[in-house]
Design a protein around this motif. Structure first.
Motif, PDB file in Angstrom:
ATOM      1  N   GLN A   1       3.778   6.507 -14.840  1.00  0.00           N
ATOM      2  CA  GLN A   1       4.024   7.736 -13.902  1.00  0.00           C
ATOM      3  C   GLN A   1       2.545   7.769 -13.313  1.00  0.00           C
ATOM      4  O   GLN A   1       2.343   8.609 -12.205  1.00  0.00           O
ATOM      5  N   VAL A   2       1.805   6.989 -13.759  1.00  0.00           N
ATOM      6  CA  VAL A   2      -0.049   7.551 -12.589  1.00  0.00           C
ATOM      7  C   VAL A   2       0.719   7.089 -11.507  1.00  0.00           C
ATOM      8  O   VAL A   2       0.839   8.161 -10.252  1.00  0.00           O
ATOM      9  N   LEU A   3       1.291   5.710 -10.994  1.00  0.00           N
ATOM     10  CA  LEU A   3       2.237   5.390  -9.393  1.00  0.00           C
ATOM     11  C   LEU A   3       2.230   6.313  -8.543  1.00  0.00           C
ATOM     12  O   LEU A   3       2.843   6.517  -8.133  1.00  0.00           O
TER      13      LEU A   3
ATOM     14  N   PRO B   1       0.821   8.018  -6.044  1.00  0.00           N
ATOM     15  CA  PRO B   1       0.250   6.562  -5.059  1.00  0.00           C
ATOM     16  C   PRO B   1      -0.920   5.721  -4.544  1.00  0.00           C
ATOM     17  O   PRO B   1      -1.796   7.153  -3.814  1.00  0.00           O
ATOM     18  N   LEU B   2      -0.762   4.597  -4.392  1.00  0.00           N
ATOM     19  CA  LEU B   2      -2.695   4.775  -3.631  1.00  0.00           C
ATOM     20  C   LEU B   2      -2.272   4.700  -2.256  1.00  0.00           C
ATOM     21  O   LEU B   2      -2.922   5.527  -1.518  1.00  0.00           O
ATOM     22  N   GLU B   3      -0.829   5.460  -1.516  1.00  0.00           N
ATOM     23  CA  GLU B   3      -1.124   5.508  -0.338  1.00  0.00           C
ATOM     24  C   GLU B   3      -1.226   6.733   0.390  1.00  0.00           C
ATOM     25  O   GLU B   3      -1.833   7.516   0.869  1.00  0.00           O
ATOM     26  N   GLU B   4      -1.560   7.550  -0.736  1.00  0.00           N
ATOM     27  CA  GLU B   4      -1.566   9.499  -0.798  1.00  0.00           C
ATOM     28  C   GLU B   4      -2.979   9.253  -1.106  1.00  0.00           C
ATOM     29  O   GLU B   4      -3.301  10.843  -0.718  1.00  0.00           O
ATOM     30  N   TRP B   5      -3.517   8.411  -1.281  1.00  0.00           N
ATOM     31  CA  TRP B   5      -5.247   8.796  -2.572  1.00  0.00           C
ATOM     32  C   TRP B   5      -5.969   9.531  -0.570  1.00  0.00           C
ATOM     33  O   TRP B   5      -6.875  10.535  -0.796  1.00  0.00           O
ATOM     34  N   ALA B   6      -6.351   8.749   0.339  1.00  0.00           N
ATOM     35  CA  ALA B   6      -6.787   9.155   1.427  1.00  0.00           C
ATOM     36  C   ALA B   6      -6.452  11.069   1.529  1.00  0.00           C
ATOM     37  O   ALA B   6      -7.094  11.806   1.989  1.00  0.00           O
ATOM     38  N   GLU B   7      -6.107  11.552   1.504  1.00  0.00           N
ATOM     39  CA  GLU B   7      -4.838  12.822   1.744  1.00  0.00           C
ATOM     40  C   GLU B   7      -4.759  13.581   0.762  1.00  0.00           C
ATOM     41  O   GLU B   7      -4.409  14.705   0.047  1.00  0.00           O
ATOM     42  N   LEU B   8      -5.729  13.142  -0.666  1.00  0.00           N
ATOM     43  CA  LEU B   8      -4.913  13.997  -2.013  1.00  0.00           C
ATOM     44  C   LEU B   8      -6.310  14.800  -2.242  1.00  0.00           C
ATOM     45  O   LEU B   8      -7.614  14.956  -1.983  1.00  0.00           O
ATOM     46  N   PRO B   9      -5.856  15.941  -2.556  1.00  0.00           N
ATOM     47  CA  PRO B   9      -6.549  17.362  -2.475  1.00  0.00           C
ATOM     48  C   PRO B   9      -6.975  17.529  -3.187  1.00  0.00           C
ATOM     49  O   PRO B   9      -7.109  17.365  -5.120  1.00  0.00           O
ATOM     50  N   LEU B  10      -8.898  17.778  -3.393  1.00  0.00           N
ATOM     51  CA  LEU B  10      -9.059  19.076  -4.763  1.00  0.00           C
ATOM     52  C   LEU B  10      -8.453  18.600  -5.871  1.00  0.00           C
ATOM     53  O   LEU B  10      -8.350  18.556  -7.469  1.00  0.00           O
TER      54      LEU B  10
ATOM     55  N   ALA C   1      -8.201  -1.020 -13.144  1.00  0.00           N
ATOM     56  CA  ALA C   1      -6.726  -1.929 -14.111  1.00  0.00           C
ATOM     57  C   ALA C   1      -5.675  -1.002 -14.121  1.00  0.00           C
ATOM     58  O   ALA C   1      -4.913  -1.589 -14.361  1.00  0.00           O
ATOM     59  N   THR C   2      -5.710   0.683 -13.847  1.00  0.00           N
ATOM     60  CA  THR C   2      -4.116   1.380 -13.753  1.00  0.00           C
ATOM     61  C   THR C   2      -3.367   0.314 -12.329  1.00  0.00           C
ATOM     62  O   THR C   2      -2.090   0.274 -12.125  1.00  0.00           O
ATOM     63  N   TYR C   3      -4.491   0.822 -11.983  1.00  0.00           N
ATOM     64  CA  TYR C   3      -3.780   0.437  -9.811  1.00  0.00           C
ATOM     65  C   TYR C   3      -3.778  -1.305 -10.192  1.00  0.00           C
ATOM     66  O   TYR C   3      -2.483  -2.253  -9.120  1.00  0.00           O
TER      67      TYR C   3
END
Length: 407
Positions: free
Chosen positions: A35-37, A41-50, A154-156
């Protein structure tokens, strides 16, 4: 030499541990991880909004909970980081309308602070993905949220970390398995140290991370379990409401969610603001409320009527649904709901109920339970002029009326 705690040998306990009993919890943990992934997704973290990260916002952006809410409240099987202050999230939106930032971010605009924090998360994920674990120690901002950061790693990257996040717990387990427990290190580094110790012990060969975590907490839990004694109104008049609703309540509802308070001083200021002429706005009361706030899964509760009648016992279960509109709630299940007489009088003290002001911990009893649990202000702590909560008043017992079994 075999490692032992409280007379329990690690090797013997591991041999007797039923690993098959972890299967359901492990499956639930994997579902939560997916669910977290999926949502982050890891690849979207760089653009994740606050707006998709922080707690406390009136209208989170996008469907589903924010990242911090999901990690603290929506993924219990991955390992709990619930309770305590929201400061564990490094930055969050306070009910006052202000953004609360960790020390390295203070003075920054919220979006500027988020860009720095997000950048350090991305650098941490990239470093672990490349096997460069030493790079984690250069990320100063992340040191201010060790439990959230370690749970995120640990999740990723479950192949590199155990689902254990509290630095104190990690050090305890490291020492248990013969390692050198050093204070001041990032929790992620101590986690890696513990994982290496586990992998080098023959008794854990073939074990999964979830099996190791649940084994350590089952047999060598560093938390000293507490029994919380609840007097649900005079002569138990509120007991039916607590039993039927499966809850126990902590605090005074006008204070809001107790998780928003970072310290006893901040909570005392809120008490003074709501009840400026009351007698309860003390640091002692604030500390007790924060202690009630931090009940965890497995803590025991006992409801009583008078000085010698047990209504039921319970065990906190933080995975269950809890009532809303209260200052702090968590789950527990009640058992033994037929009133039972227990003699709590001590020949050495001349009798009487346990003192509400005592902080001695009790040995867990043989009756088990789990319902949504809420605990209120101790009976003798004041706030007499305040509008009383409808919750039962509660306090800790100074002695246990039953034998220490079923730990």
């Amino acid at each position: 030499m075999a490692s032992m705690t409280n007379g329990v040998d690690v090797r013997t306990a591991a041999a007797e541990f039923d690993r098959t009993a972890v299967a359901d919890a492990e499956s639930a943990a994997e579902d939560e991880r997916k669910q977290v992934l999926s949502r982050f997704p890891l690849e979207e973290w760089a653009e994740l909004p606050l707006e998709r990260y922080a707690l406390g916002q009136a209208a989170p952006h996008g469907p589903g909970p924010t990242y911090c809410r999901l990690m603290e409240f929506g993924t219990p099987h991955l390992g709990s980081i619930k309770g305590g202050s929201a400061a564990k999230h490094i930055m969050y939106h306070h009910k006052s309308g202000e953004w609360r930032l960790a020390a390295p971010l203070r003075g920054m605009d919220p979006q500027e602070a988020w860009a720095e924090l997000r950048g350090q998360f991305v650098r941490a994920f990239d470093a672990v993905g490349a096997g460069d674990f030493e790079a984690l120690e250069d990320l100063e901002v992340l040191r201010f949220g060790p439990t959230l950061v370690t749970k995120s790693l640990a999740t990723y990257f479950p192949q590199h970390f155990l689902p254990i996040y509290a630095a104190e717990h990690l050090r305890t387990f490291v020492a248990l398995l013969g390692g050198e427990a050093r204070a001041g290190l990032p929790a992620s580094r101590t986690n890696r140290q513990l994982r290496e110790l586990v992998r080098n012990r023959a008794e854990f060969e073939g074990w999964t991370e979830q099996e190791v975590m649940r084994f350590l907490y089952k047999h060598f839990n560093p938390r000293q379990r507490t029994i919380w004694k609840i007097a649900p109104g005079e002569r138990g008049r509120l007991w039916k409401e607590c039993r039927d609703g499966d809850f126990i309540c902590v605090g005074w509802d006008d204070l809001g969610d107790l998780g928003q308070y970072q310290s006893d001083t901040e909570l005392k200021q809120a008490l003074d603001a709501h009840w400026p002429r009351g007698s309860g706005g003390s640091l002692t009361l604030a500390r007790r409320l924060l202690a009630f706030r931090d009940l965890e899964a497995g803590d025991r509760v006992v409801a009583n009527r008078g000085v010698d009648e047990v209504l039921a016992t319970g065990r906190v279960d933080t995975t269950a649904t809890t009532p809303t509109g209260r200052s702090s709630t968590m789950s527990s299940r009640w058992s033994g709901s037929s009133p039972t007489r227990r003699n709590w009088r001590s020949p050495s003290t001349g009798g009487g109920p346990p003192s509400p002001r005592s902080t001695r911990r009790c040995s867990p009893g043989s009756q088990r339970a789990t319902t949504p649990a809420r605990a209120t202000v101790p009976r003798q702590v004041g706030l007499r002029r305040a509008r009383p909560s409808r919750c039962p008043r509660t306090y800790r017992p100074s002695s246990t009326p039953w034998s220490a079994r079923d730990r």
